[in-house]
Design an enzyme around this catalytic site. Structure first.
Site, PDB file in Angstrom:
ATOM      1  N   LYS A  77     -51.741 -28.753  -5.951  1.00 25.91           N
ATOM      2  CA  LYS A  77     -51.907 -28.907  -7.390  1.00 25.91           C
ATOM      3  C   LYS A  77     -50.732 -29.654  -8.013  1.00 25.91           C
ATOM      4  O   LYS A  77     -50.825 -30.192  -9.108  1.00 25.91           O
ATOM      5  CB  LYS A  77     -51.978 -27.517  -8.058  1.00 25.91           C
ATOM      6  N   GLY A  78     -49.602 -29.647  -7.321  1.00 28.62           N
ATOM      7  CA  GLY A  78     -48.331 -30.050  -7.921  1.00 28.62           C
ATOM      8  C   GLY A  78     -48.285 -31.431  -8.555  1.00 28.62           C
ATOM      9  O   GLY A  78     -47.559 -31.644  -9.511  1.00 28.62           O
ATOM     10  N   GLU A 126     -47.399 -37.515  -4.788  1.00 29.97           N
ATOM     11  CA  GLU A 126     -46.978 -36.138  -4.497  1.00 29.97           C
ATOM     12  C   GLU A 126     -45.893 -35.724  -5.478  1.00 29.97           C
ATOM     13  O   GLU A 126     -45.133 -36.564  -5.967  1.00 29.97           O
ATOM     14  CB  GLU A 126     -46.483 -36.086  -3.031  1.00 29.97           C
ATOM     15  N   ASP A 127     -45.819 -34.429  -5.756  1.00 28.25           N
ATOM     16  CA  ASP A 127     -44.793 -33.949  -6.688  1.00 28.25           C
ATOM     17  C   ASP A 127     -43.396 -34.023  -6.087  1.00 28.25           C
ATOM     18  O   ASP A 127     -42.461 -34.510  -6.709  1.00 28.25           O
ATOM     19  CB  ASP A 127     -45.108 -32.519  -7.169  1.00 28.25           C
ATOM     20  N   ASP A 155     -39.924 -32.543   0.624  1.00 23.53           N
ATOM     21  CA  ASP A 155     -38.848 -31.634   1.023  1.00 23.53           C
ATOM     22  C   ASP A 155     -38.613 -31.836   2.527  1.00 23.53           C
ATOM     23  O   ASP A 155     -37.922 -32.771   2.924  1.00 23.53           O
ATOM     24  CB  ASP A 155     -39.325 -30.219   0.661  1.00 23.53           C
ATOM     25  N   LYS A 189     -36.242 -34.567  -2.167  1.00 21.57           N
ATOM     26  CA  LYS A 189     -35.143 -33.715  -1.674  1.00 21.57           C
ATOM     27  C   LYS A 189     -34.713 -34.280  -0.325  1.00 21.57           C
ATOM     28  O   LYS A 189     -34.999 -33.740   0.741  1.00 21.57           O
ATOM     29  CB  LYS A 189     -35.642 -32.272  -1.470  1.00 21.57           C
ATOM     30  N   PHE A 199     -34.415 -25.017  -6.084  1.00 22.62           N
ATOM     31  CA  PHE A 199     -35.847 -24.960  -6.369  1.00 22.62           C
ATOM     32  C   PHE A 199     -36.127 -25.405  -7.793  1.00 22.62           C
ATOM     33  O   PHE A 199     -35.512 -24.921  -8.738  1.00 22.62           O
ATOM     34  CB  PHE A 199     -36.388 -23.553  -6.119  1.00 22.62           C
ATOM     35  N   ASP A 255     -44.396 -25.570  -9.465  1.00 24.82           N
ATOM     36  CA  ASP A 255     -44.500 -24.149  -9.794  1.00 24.82           C
ATOM     37  C   ASP A 255     -43.563 -23.283  -8.975  1.00 24.82           C
ATOM     38  O   ASP A 255     -43.113 -23.659  -7.891  1.00 24.82           O
ATOM     39  CB  ASP A 255     -45.912 -23.656  -9.504  1.00 24.82           C
ATOM     40  N   ARG A 283     -45.854 -24.474 -14.197  1.00 24.12           N
ATOM     41  CA  ARG A 283     -46.344 -25.838 -13.968  1.00 24.12           C
ATOM     42  C   ARG A 283     -46.466 -26.621 -15.268  1.00 24.12           C
ATOM     43  O   ARG A 283     -46.346 -27.833 -15.276  1.00 24.12           O
ATOM     44  CB  ARG A 283     -47.744 -25.813 -13.344  1.00 24.12           C
TER      45      ARG A 283
HETATM   46  P1  XMP Z   1     -42.594 -30.382   2.554  1.00 29.20           P
HETATM   47  O1  XMP Z   1     -41.524 -29.443   3.079  1.00 29.20           O
HETATM   48  O2  XMP Z   1     -43.833 -30.304   3.370  1.00 29.20           O
HETATM   49  O3  XMP Z   1     -42.893 -29.745   1.164  1.00 29.20           O
HETATM   50  O4  XMP Z   1     -42.065 -31.777   2.341  1.00 29.20           O
HETATM   51  C1  XMP Z   1     -43.578 -30.345   0.193  1.00 29.20           C
HETATM   52  C2  XMP Z   1     -44.186 -29.281  -0.691  1.00 29.20           C
HETATM   53  O5  XMP Z   1     -43.280 -28.194  -0.874  1.00 29.20           O
HETATM   54  C3  XMP Z   1     -43.324 -27.731  -2.194  1.00 29.20           C
HETATM   55  N1  XMP Z   1     -41.944 -27.720  -2.712  1.00 29.20           N
HETATM   56  C4  XMP Z   1     -41.596 -27.335  -3.930  1.00 29.20           C
HETATM   57  N2  XMP Z   1     -42.348 -26.886  -4.960  1.00 29.20           N
HETATM   58  N3  XMP Z   1     -40.395 -26.682  -6.268  1.00 29.20           N
HETATM   59  C5  XMP Z   1     -41.729 -26.565  -6.125  1.00 29.20           C
HETATM   60  O6  XMP Z   1     -42.384 -26.185  -7.070  1.00 29.20           O
HETATM   61  C6  XMP Z   1     -39.578 -27.119  -5.278  1.00 29.20           C
HETATM   62  O7  XMP Z   1     -38.359 -27.205  -5.467  1.00 29.20           O
HETATM   63  C7  XMP Z   1     -40.222 -27.457  -4.051  1.00 29.20           C
HETATM   64  N4  XMP Z   1     -39.741 -27.928  -2.879  1.00 29.20           N
HETATM   65  C8  XMP Z   1     -40.838 -28.069  -2.080  1.00 29.20           C
HETATM   66  C9  XMP Z   1     -44.245 -28.637  -2.935  1.00 29.20           C
HETATM   67  O8  XMP Z   1     -45.467 -27.957  -3.092  1.00 29.20           O
HETATM   68  C10 XMP Z   1     -44.457 -29.838  -2.067  1.00 29.20           C
HETATM   69  O9  XMP Z   1     -45.772 -30.293  -2.161  1.00 29.20           O
HETATM   70 MG    MG Z   2     -47.242 -29.624  -3.707  1.00 29.69          MG
END
Ligand code: XMP
Ligand code: MG
Length: 174
Positions: A42-43, A98-99, A102, A130, A151, A158, A164
Site C-alpha cells: 500500500k505504501g 515504491e515508497d 531498505d 535507505k 523508521f 505506515d 499513512r
Molecule cells: P525491503 O527490505 O524489502 O523493504 O527493501 C521494503 C519495504 O519495507 C518497508 N519499510 C518501511 N516502511 N517505514 C515504513 O513505513 C520504514 O522506515 C520502512 N523501511 C522499510 C516498506 O513497506 C517497503 O515497501
Molecule cells: Mg511498502
C-alpha cells in the site's frame, strides 16, 4: 501517535518540490513514449498519485501488493506476492514506484517477477532510499531522498497501518 515520539524529516513542501524534480526527469527520459507505472501497495499510493500527476508523458497505472513486513517495523525477510498486475506489460516501458527501499529484497523479487513477462524496459522509482541497509545489491533509477537508518512514517508509509495519511514524513522513536 501519543506514546511514540516523532520528528519531522521531510515537510510536504520539500516533498512536493522533489516529486516535481523527479517527474520532470522521468518526463525527459521517456519523451514521446507511454509508460506503464506500477505501484507497490500500500505504501506507494500517495507518492505515485503525486508523481503521475506531474508527468508530462502519458501513462497507464497498475498495482501489485507484496508483503515483506509483518506487524510493526521488523522485516520477515520473506517476500510474498498477494496481488498481481492486471495489465499486459510485454514490450512496454515499465516504471515501478515504491515508497522505500531498505534491504532491497522486495524490489529484487518484483523486478525478477515482472521481467519474466518481457517488458521493453523496466526502471525503478523510489520515494526514499535507505541505502546503507541493503542486503542485496540494488540501485533505484530515480530516488526522492536518501535516508539513514530509522523508521519513517507518513506520505503513505505506515507503522502497523497507522500514520499513512500524514502529509509530511516523520522519523519515529519508540
Ligand atoms: P525491503 O527490505 O524489502 O523493504 O527493501 C521494503 C519495504 O519495507 C518497508 N519499510 C518501511 N516502511 N517505514 C515504513 O513505513 C520504514 O522506515 C520502512 N523501511 C522499510 C516498506 O513497506 C517497503 O515497501
Ligand atoms: Mg511498502
Amino acid at each position: 501517535m501519543d506514546q511514540i515520539s516523532k520528528q519531522i524529516l521531510f515537510s510536504r513542501d520539500e516533498i512536493q518540490k522533489r516529486v516535481r524534480e523527479i517527474a520532470s526527469q522521468i518526463s525527459k527520459d521517456y519523451a514521446g513514449r507511454e509508460l506503464v507505472v506500477i505501484g507497490i501497495l500500500k505504501g506507494a499510493f500517495i507518492f505515485m498519485a503525486d508523481l503521475v500527476r506531474e508527468l508530462s508523458v502519458p501513462c497507464k497505472v497498475d498495482f501489485v501488493r507484496v508483503a515483506s513486513y509483518g506487524a510493526g517495523s521488523e522485516s520477515s525477510g520473506k517476500v510474498v506476492m498477494t496481488k498481481d498486475i492486471e495489465t499486459s506489460i510485454k514490450g512496454r516501458d515499465i516504471l515501478i514506484v515504491e515508497d522505500i527501499v531498505d534491504s532491497g529484497l522486495t524490489l529484487q523479487y518484483l523486478v525478477n517477477w515482472l521481467k519474466e513477462r518481457n517488458p521493453h524496459s523496466l526502471k525503478i522509482c523510489v520515494f526514499l532510499d535507505k541505502r546503507k541497509r541493503r542486503k542485496v545489491s540494488f540501485e533505484a533509477d530515480y530516488a526522492g531522498f536518501t535516508i539513514d537508518d530509522g523508521f519513517v512514517v507518513g506520505y503513505g508509509l505506515d507503522f502497523d497501518e497507522q500514520f499513512r495519511f500524514f502529509p509530511d514524513v516523520y522519523i519515529i522513536e519508540q
